[in-house]
Design an enzyme around this catalytic site. Structure first.
Site, mmCIF file in Angstrom:
data_model
loop_
_atom_site.group_PDB
_atom_site.id
_atom_site.type_symbol
_atom_site.label_atom_id
_atom_site.label_comp_id
_atom_site.label_asym_id
_atom_site.label_seq_id
_atom_site.Cartn_x
_atom_site.Cartn_y
_atom_site.Cartn_z
ATOM 1 N N HIS A 208 31.818 31.773 -4.137
ATOM 2 C CA HIS A 208 30.680 31.132 -4.791
ATOM 3 C C HIS A 208 30.497 29.733 -4.223
ATOM 4 C CE1 HIS A 208 27.786 30.322 -7.964
ATOM 5 N NE2 HIS A 208 28.322 29.120 -8.024
ATOM 6 N N ASP B 220 25.179 33.720 -20.746
ATOM 7 C CA ASP B 220 24.949 32.600 -19.823
ATOM 8 C C ASP B 220 23.466 32.452 -19.517
ATOM 9 O OD1 ASP B 220 25.558 30.533 -17.835
ATOM 10 O OD2 ASP B 220 24.830 32.049 -16.446
ATOM 11 N N ARG C 234 19.619 25.204 -21.973
ATOM 12 C CA ARG C 234 20.121 23.943 -21.395
ATOM 13 C C ARG C 234 19.042 23.294 -20.547
ATOM 14 N NH1 ARG C 234 24.896 25.936 -18.052
ATOM 15 N NH2 ARG C 234 24.942 23.791 -17.298
ATOM 16 N N SER D 205 29.569 28.356 -17.088
ATOM 17 C CA SER D 205 28.429 29.154 -16.652
ATOM 18 C C SER D 205 28.750 29.869 -15.334
ATOM 19 C CB SER D 205 27.220 28.225 -16.494
ATOM 20 O OG SER D 205 26.190 28.843 -15.781
ATOM 21 N N LYS E 144 30.158 34.331 -14.797
ATOM 22 C CA LYS E 144 29.598 35.358 -13.916
ATOM 23 C C LYS E 144 30.656 35.855 -12.926
ATOM 24 C CE LYS E 144 26.323 32.328 -13.611
ATOM 25 N NZ LYS E 144 25.195 31.425 -13.460
#
Ligand code: URA
Length: 435
Positions: free
Chosen positions: A85, A164, A171, A186, A190
């Site tokens: 990521h 999320d 948010r 968050s 995932k």
């Protein structure tokens, strides 16, 4: 639990800086996901979290609750799974190079990726530069391809960590995006729901990134590694500079061309180094000696094995794999314009955010989810920070279609470019590691 739940009490608790139990977080977050707790109460609670923070245990509990709020992929049947990521950058085509490298190294990448939003690009958009390539596979196809090739990549499922998705949207409109435990939970919710045993994180720091300072980046990396460890996953993070775009190209087809050059061992040094460093982290997480891991990772770019994995992967997902060997045939917009150096000296700054916004202005990105994009437009850095230039020499090249967005893109790039009389001090690309 819901009957006993008193939401105002839980908001008060966080407002006063107290610590939530996992059951309380479940009641709030799952209640919200099911539509039983209204936006206005969760908005107040998010602001309390923003102002009061969360302990590492609370952050890990919140992450688990979000990860378990929907579908969870079971990758346990696949060997040596790894996910990657990046916290989002400009010109960041790392996933296109790293994932076939990992497959060539004997790891399995069965990954969900996102689309670009605002000034940051997304892997799915880049891959859609290959006509026919699809991010939609059934779960059976996805798992079978991952087992066979070692690499399968699909779009983010809406059923993955739905809590999320709902919390992020709230948010976004309550000024609570920019909050470390909320960002860390968050992202990691995932990753946990996506099922990989090992996760390699590239935390970007600088002008084009979420985290503007190294200290903030380090804190985010530590929080995410801690969440992973508490969930029995192996998570390693690399902190990298995102003041200036990675490599020379920004824009979908242009980035694919640069990624293919890198897979042939002919890529820019910064991009190649980052891909090798991330591959080393993945192999080291599986216990491999770092020196040996580095040599093996580099070899995949020299011997064609990573390129072969990429070719097989593009074909397996319906893409025109002949373009892998003929990248010049990818659709690149025909219009050209240049931004030149205002004076002689050294390129001091090519601002990543400015380049990302210029690509957006040219039509290569989207402001809102679901908007179509032009894969062929983009920006090329003919010179990178530190290189010498003469006044009037081209520093940036714009690839545009019929002049669309050209004026705005040019203004953004001119404002994001500076030239100094003396060479700027070189900044390392890899700033730190956390594991
Ligand atoms: N990316 C995410 O997925 N979530 C955040 O909160 C920030 C960046």
């Amino acid at each position: 639990m819901t009957a006993a739940l008193n939401v105002p009490d839980l908001i008060r608790k966080k407002r006063d800086g107290e610590v939530h139990t996992r059951a309380e977080l479940e009641a709030l977050v799952l209640g919200y996901t099911r539509g039983e707790v209204p936006d206005y109460q969760i908005s107040a609670w998010l602001m309390a979290v923003y102002l009061r923070g969360m302990t590492p245990q609370e952050t890990a509990d919140l992450t688990r609750v979000m990860a378990e709020s929907g579908e969870q992929l079971d990758l346990a049947g696949l060997p040596r799974t790894v996910d990657k990521h990046s916290t989002g950058g400009v010109g960041d085509k790392t996933s296109l190079i790293l994932t076939p490298m990992l497959a060539a190294l004997g790891l399995t990448v069965a990954k969900m990726s996102g689309r670009g939003l605002a000034h940051t690009g997304g892997t799915i958009d880049k891959l859609e530069s290959f006509p026919g390539w699809t991010p939609e596979l059934s779960e059976e196809q996805f798992l079978a391809q991952a087992r066979e090739i070692g690499l399968a990549l699909v779009g983010q499922s809406r059923d993955l960590a739905p809590a999320d998705g709902k919390l992020y949207a709230l948010r976004d409109v309550t000024a609570t995006v920019d909050c470390l435990p909320l960002i860390a939970s968050s992202i990691m919710s995932k990753k946990l729901a996506s099922g990989a045993h090992t996760v390699v994180l590239d935390v970007k720091v600088g002008a084009g990134a979420f985290m503007r300072t190294l200290d903030d980046g380090r804190a985010l990396a530590r929080a995410m590694v801690d969440i992973g460890t508490r969930a029995s996953r192996l998570v390693r993070a690399v902190l990298t500079d995102m003041d200036t775009p990675l490599g020379h190209m920004a824009g979908n087809s242009l980035e694919v061309q640069e990624a293919l050059a890198t897979l042939r061992g002919e890529g820019p040094a910064d991009l190649t180094e980052l891909c090798v460093a991330l591959a080393v982290e993945a192999l080291a997480a599986y216990g491999e000696d770092e020196g040996q891991a580095e040599a093996r990772a580099r070899a995949t770019l020299r011997d064609g094995s990573a390129l072969a994995k990429f070719r097989a992967f593009v074909a397996a997902q319906g893409g025109d794999a002949t373009l892998v060997d003929h990248p010049e045939r990818l659709d690149v917009a025909p219009g050209r314009a240049e931004v030149t150096a205002p004076s002689s000296g050294f390129v001091e700054r090519v601002d990543a955010l400015a380049v990302g916004r210029a690509v957006l202005a040219l039509g290569g990105g989207r402001e809102r989810k679901g908007e179509p994009i032009d894969h062929g437009v983009g920006v090329e850095l003919l010179k990178k920070p530190g290189e010498a230039v003469q006044a009037g020499q081209a520093v940036l090249r714009l690839y545009h279609r019929g002049g669309r967005g050209l004026g705005a893109a040019r203004s953004l790039l001119e404002a994001g470019l500076s030239v100094s009389e003396t060479p700027p001090s070189p900044e390392p690309l890899i700033l730190d590691r956390v594991n």
